[in-house]
Every structure is written in C-alpha cells, then in structure tokens.
Design a protein around this motif. Structure first.
Motif, PDB file in Angstrom:
ATOM      1  N   UNK A  44       0.821  -1.236   0.187  1.00 57.65           N
ATOM      2  CA  UNK A  44       0.142   0.090  -0.058  1.00 57.65           C
ATOM      3  C   UNK A  44       0.865   1.304   0.215  1.00 57.65           C
ATOM      4  N   UNK A  45       1.899   1.360   0.740  1.00 57.42           N
ATOM      5  CA  UNK A  45       2.806   2.463   0.881  1.00 57.42           C
ATOM      6  C   UNK A  45       3.375   2.688  -0.583  1.00 57.42           C
ATOM      7  N   UNK A  46       3.924   1.579  -0.970  1.00 52.24           N
ATOM      8  CA  UNK A  46       4.778   1.817  -2.205  1.00 52.24           C
ATOM      9  C   UNK A  46       3.814   2.272  -3.252  1.00 52.24           C
ATOM     10  N   UNK A  88      11.757   7.069 -11.218  1.00 53.45           N
ATOM     11  CA  UNK A  88      12.747   6.092 -11.559  1.00 53.45           C
ATOM     12  C   UNK A  88      13.300   5.820 -10.402  1.00 53.45           C
ATOM     13  N   UNK A  89      13.670   6.429  -9.402  1.00 52.46           N
ATOM     14  CA  UNK A  89      14.133   6.308  -8.200  1.00 52.46           C
ATOM     15  C   UNK A  89      13.153   5.314  -7.378  1.00 52.46           C
ATOM     16  N   UNK A  90      12.010   5.672  -7.268  1.00 56.42           N
ATOM     17  CA  UNK A  90      11.267   4.741  -6.657  1.00 56.42           C
ATOM     18  C   UNK A  90      11.026   3.295  -7.237  1.00 56.42           C
ATOM     19  N   UNK A  91      11.092   3.298  -8.695  1.00 52.38           N
ATOM     20  CA  UNK A  91      11.147   2.036  -9.026  1.00 52.38           C
ATOM     21  C   UNK A  91      12.434   1.029  -8.751  1.00 52.38           C
ATOM     22  N   UNK A  92      13.639   2.017  -8.607  1.00 57.52           N
ATOM     23  CA  UNK A  92      14.889   1.133  -8.305  1.00 57.52           C
ATOM     24  C   UNK A  92      14.780   0.948  -6.742  1.00 57.52           C
ATOM     25  N   UNK A  93      14.177   1.563  -5.849  1.00 55.91           N
ATOM     26  CA  UNK A  93      13.994   1.074  -4.488  1.00 55.91           C
ATOM     27  C   UNK A  93      13.190   0.048  -4.331  1.00 55.91           C
ATOM     28  N   UNK A 114      13.147  -2.523  -6.445  1.00 57.53           N
ATOM     29  CA  UNK A 114      13.862  -3.414  -6.704  1.00 57.53           C
ATOM     30  C   UNK A 114      14.808  -3.793  -5.627  1.00 57.53           C
ATOM     31  N   UNK A 115      15.424  -2.919  -4.914  1.00 59.87           N
ATOM     32  CA  UNK A 115      16.257  -3.288  -3.932  1.00 59.87           C
ATOM     33  C   UNK A 115      15.708  -3.766  -2.603  1.00 59.87           C
ATOM     34  N   UNK A 117      18.457  -1.851   3.347  1.00 59.18           N
ATOM     35  CA  UNK A 117      18.968  -0.639   3.595  1.00 59.18           C
ATOM     36  C   UNK A 117      19.117   0.172   2.229  1.00 59.18           C
ATOM     37  N   UNK A 118      19.702  -0.738   1.269  1.00 55.33           N
ATOM     38  CA  UNK A 118      19.823   0.022  -0.058  1.00 55.33           C
ATOM     39  C   UNK A 118      18.538   0.635  -0.529  1.00 55.33           C
ATOM     40  N   UNK A 119      17.441  -0.148  -0.355  1.00 51.04           N
ATOM     41  CA  UNK A 119      16.095   0.332  -0.858  1.00 51.04           C
ATOM     42  C   UNK A 119      15.708   1.659   0.027  1.00 51.04           C
ATOM     43  N   UNK A 120      16.207   1.529   1.321  1.00 47.85           N
ATOM     44  CA  UNK A 120      15.893   2.786   1.929  1.00 47.85           C
ATOM     45  C   UNK A 120      16.799   4.134   1.564  1.00 47.85           C
TER      46      UNK A 120
END
Length: 334
Positions: A69-71, A200-205, A207-208, A215-218
């Motif tokens: 939901x948050x994402x 784009x940064x949201x998409x990468x997060x 995936x991480x 933590x990389x997604x954070x």
C-alpha cells in the motif's frame, strides 16, 4: 425566395440569434482522462497484490499489505500529480460582463487552476441559470510540449467563449506583458522532469527492497523524496509574484498553492521518514527489519527442515575410523 426566407428565419431563431458555445465535449476539471487512467492502473496493481494475501501466513500478511500500500501510494502520487490542474488554485465571486459587445452582466464564480501542463479556467453562475443560459464552463489551455497556447486561445476567441474566461486566459498568453506564460511553463517543465526522475528512483527502491539488504532500498527512497522536494522547489522558484492582477470590478482573483503541491510535499516527506526509519532499523534492529521484509523466513524453514532427522535402526550404520595423529602416508614411484 419564400423557402430561402424560412430557412434564414429558422437559423436566426434556433438559438435566439446566438450560436452554442460548446459544439464539442468539455475537458474534465482537476482530474482529466490521464489522471483517471493512472489511478485505475495503480488500483488494478494493488488489487492484484491483494489477491496474494490469503496465501501469506501470520504477521507477514500484515507486513506485506503495509509494504504494498505504501509503495503503490508513493508511485501513484508521483505520476498522478503530473496531470492534475491544481498545483495552484484560486477563485473569486463577482459581477462581470458575460459576452462581448453586450452590457449584460452575470454574477458568477471565476476559478483559475494551474497545473504543470496548463491552466483550467472555470465559470459557474450564481445561480447557474442566468440570461436564459446555463453558465457552467470549464476550459483547458495547455502549454505542454507539442501544443500551442496562443492557438488554443485564438480558437477560444473564435468559439465566442464568455469574457471572464478569455480575460483570465489572456493573462497567460505568450504576448501578454504579465509574462506569466514563460514563468509557469518553464517551472512546470522542470518540475515534471524532476518528478519523473523521482519515479525512476522509486522503481529502483522497490527492486532493492527485494534483495537481502533492504537498507539500499531505504537509501533510494531517500533519493526519491529528495527529487520530489527538488520538483517542488523547481515549481516554486520558477514562478514569481506577478505585478499583473486579475480584477473583476472591485474583486481580485487570488491564487495560491493547491492540493497537488501539498500532496507532493507530504509524499516527499513520507519518503524521507520511511527511508530514514529503514536505515535506522538496519543498524539498530536488523532482525526486526529482516522479519518485516520476510528475509529470514527461508533461513528458519531450512533450520526446521534440517532439525527433523529420522534414522532407520534396521539399516547398518557405517563406522568411520579416525587416523592416528602421527599417521603419515608416503607414495614412492617405482
């Protein structure tokens, strides 16, 4: 001659000598077709993920629901605000002339709604039915890539739109001395480009977050929030307080930041909060963070499987003989 006169009279009396203003469909206000499509797409994705919930056991079901939901909320906001028309909004109620070359006045509410891709000008009568007409107008004037604002304005003149709409739209034309068109067009372009980088940064997060080190997604979520704030700063600094005022008699139309601006700000701060919390848990409570992202579930299952060992007593066991500590084996070539 008689037939021709009858046709001429029918044309003049069909709309009391005034042609209809809207031969085509009107553009929806605030939420246009693009915004509705974006919302529907993200709702379908959310519903698809919700179908997986019954197959998840225990508290992991709640964690999964919260993550999804948050994402999806963050992603939907980043995309949807690019098509809304309420980054800045304002309205005023005044008595104003209704048509050109006419002294008739109407009391109406005039609204101005500015988005990243153009403006919406609304005119709603108070009451709606005045001068034997329904006064409820909504016009969109775009300045996005591939569109010509002045051409849209000239078409509005040819269609004979009401004077208040044309008066407001003229303030944002390219030839207007107010210079509002250049300010808001450039500000909207830069803000939109920055928001797409945030997407784009949201998409990468996302995936991480599916990898062993969340933590990389954070960190990427912090980047997402940073670019959202940069988009707001691009919109805020690209526009200036114009000396041109939009007057309707003694009333003045004032406009200020609208719902899309504040929603983007709140979502950017939410990204900062979630990203910082994930990084803090990574250093303080890594076990809790792994449990939230279901990263320790496979290890627990492996330990449980390895712990269940069954030995058949009827099968003879092979005994291993350990070598003496000083045992040496020498191989000689003959």
């Amino acid at each position: 001659m008689g037939g021709g006169s009858a046709v001429f009279c029918s044309r003049m009396t069909l709309f009391d000598g005034v042609f209809p203003f809207y031969p085509q469909s009107r553009k929806p206000f605030v939420f246009d077709v693009d915004s509705i499509i974006v919302i529907i797409v993200f709702l379908v994705i959310a519903f698809s993920f919700l179908l997986i919930l019954p197959g998840i056991r225990g508290r992991a079901r709640l964690y999964w629901l919260l993550r999804v939901i948050l994402s999806l909320f963050i992603g939907a906001v980043i995309v949807a605000v690019q098509f809304t028309s309420d980054w800045e909004s304002g309205q005023v109620t005044a008595n104003t002339p209704y048509k050109s070359f006419s002294s008739a006045q109407v009391r109406a509410e005039i609204g101005l709604h500015i988005g990243l891709s153009g403006i919406n000008v609304t005119l709603v009568g108070k009451p709606v039915d005045q001068l034997n007409e329904t006064i409820n107008y909504n016009e969109h004037f775009p300045w996005w890539f591939g569109t010509d604002y002045d051409q849209e304005f000239n078409e509005a003149l040819e269609r004979g739109l009401p004077n208040p709409i044309l008066y407001v739209a003229e303030k944002f034309s390219v030839s207007s001395p107010c210079d509002l068109h250049a300010q808001y067009r450039i500000a909207g372009h830069y803000a939109s480009a920055t928001l797409w980088v945030a997407f784009c940064a949201w998409l990468v997060s996302n995936v991480l977050f599916s990898m062993p080190v969340p933590a990389y997604g954070g960190y990427m979520l912090l980047v997402t929030g940073a670019f959202m704030i940069f988009g707001l700063l691009s919109f805020f600094t690209g526009r200036h307080d114009s000396l041109c005022r939009i007057h309707f008699g003694t009333a003045t139309l004032h406009y200020d930041f609208g719902a899309s601006f504040w929603l983007t700000l709140a979502t950017g701060l939410l990204c900062f909060l979630i990203g910082a919390l994930i990084i803090l848990l990574h250093w303080v409570r890594p076990a809790l963070l792994n449990a939230f992202f279901d990263l320790c579930e496979d290890e627990e299952e492996d330990k449980a499987l390895l712990g269940e060992v069954y030995i058949n007593p009827y099968i003879p066991q092979i005994k291993t003989i350990s070598s003496p500590p000083n045992f040496r084996l020498t191989v000689k070539n003959t």
